[in-house]
Design an enzyme around this catalytic site. Sequence first.
Site, short mmCIF file in Angstrom:
data_model
loop_
_atom_site.label_atom_id
_atom_site.label_comp_id
_atom_site.label_asym_id
_atom_site.label_seq_id
_atom_site.Cartn_x
_atom_site.Cartn_y
_atom_site.Cartn_z
N LEU A 149 0.86 -1.17 0.00
CA LEU A 149 0.00 0.00 0.00
C LEU A 149 0.90 1.23 0.00
CD1 LEU A 149 -2.64 -0.95 2.75
CD2 LEU A 149 -2.94 -1.07 0.27
N ASP A 150 0.44 2.31 -0.61
CA ASP A 150 1.20 3.55 -0.55
C ASP A 150 1.39 3.98 0.90
OD1 ASP A 150 1.24 3.68 -3.30
OD2 ASP A 150 -0.46 5.05 -3.44
N LYS A 151 2.41 4.76 1.14
CA LYS A 151 2.71 5.23 2.50
C LYS A 151 1.48 5.82 3.17
CE LYS A 151 5.33 8.86 4.92
NZ LYS A 151 6.32 9.96 4.78
N ARG A 254 -5.99 5.99 -7.30
CA ARG A 254 -5.76 7.44 -7.33
C ARG A 254 -5.84 7.96 -8.76
NH1 ARG A 254 -0.23 7.97 -4.01
NH2 ARG A 254 -0.64 10.20 -4.30
#
Length: 325
Positions: A149-151, A254
Site C-alpha cells: 500500500l502507498d505510504k 488514485r
Amino acid sequence: MDELDGASVLEPQAEQRPLVFAAAQHGMRLDRVLAELVPEFSRNYLQQLMEAGHVRINGQVMVKASHKVKVSDAGVIELRPTPQSQAFKAEPMALDVVYVDAHVLVINKPAGLVVHPAPGNWSGTLMNGLLAYDPKAFELPRAGIVHRLDKDTSGLMVVARSRTVMDALVRAIAAREVKRQYLAIGQDSWSGAVKRTVDAAIGRDPANRLRMAAVDLNLHPGKAARTDFELLSNGVQACLVHCTLHTGRTHQIRVHMAQLKHPLLGDALYGGAMGLGMTRQALHACRLAFAHPVTRQALTFSATLPPDFSGVLASLGLKYNQNAI
C-alpha cells in the site's frame, strides 16, 4: 548516487559470503538465484557486483546474469554494506495484527507507514517491523510482503510466513484470486451512474515522471488496469466511493478516480483538494479476501475506519454502513 557509489563513500568492510545452491535452484539463472540468496540487496546492485567481477562460481568469475547454476556448484559473492542492505534489520513496532497463524499474517497498516525501505526511508518501515515480529521473516524476500500500500494509504495487507506460502500468494494475486476492496473519498459531488468501471491502462506520466497516468498503450508504455467504483454516499463537497481492484497497478485507484474527475481528497499529486480535514490521500483498504494458501479455507477480513477518515466523513455529512458493502 547508485548503491556501489554509496558503498565506496562509506568505506565499509567487504564480506565474502558463500553461495549454497538448493536443489530447487538447479538450472535457474544466476541473477534470480542471487536475488533469493541475498534478498537484502537489490537486483540492480547484485548485477553491478557481477559486472565488477565480485561473483565467483567454482573459482571462476561470473559476469553473465543468464548463467545457469548447478546444485553441485560452489559459489561466493563479495558484498559491501549499502543503505539498502543495512535497512534489512529488525525494528520493534506496534503492529495492528488482524489475523495470524503459522502461515499468514494479516495486518491493518496505518497511514504514514512506509511498506518497504527505500531512499529517504531506510528504517522505520513495515518490513523492519515484520522482521522484529517474526525472526523467521529474515529467511524470506521482503520479509514475506507480497503486495503493498502507498505510504499514506491505510488498511489491510496479507504477509506470508514461509517461502511456499509466499509463492502461493504471489500466484494468487497474479491470478486475481485475492480480492481487495477500498473506500475512497473523492472530491466534489459524484456525477454519473452509481456504479462505474474505469478500464484504462496505467503507466508513468510522460509529462511528470513523479506521477502515474492513464495512458494509450499505442503511444506510451504501461499496463492494463481496471477498477470498479460504486457510490456509497454523496455530498456537496465530496463523495464516498467503494472501489474494487481487478488489477494492482501503482497508484491505480488514485489515477482512476482522477480520471473520473473525482481525485481523492488530500491527494495533491493527482489534483485532490486540501483543507477539508485530510492531510493524506483519502484511501483505505477496507476489505481483503482470499483462500488460505494451505488449508484453502475462504478468509475475509474487514478493517475499521481510521479516525481521520471517519472524522472527515462526519464533517462532510457522508454516511458509511460497513454492512452495506
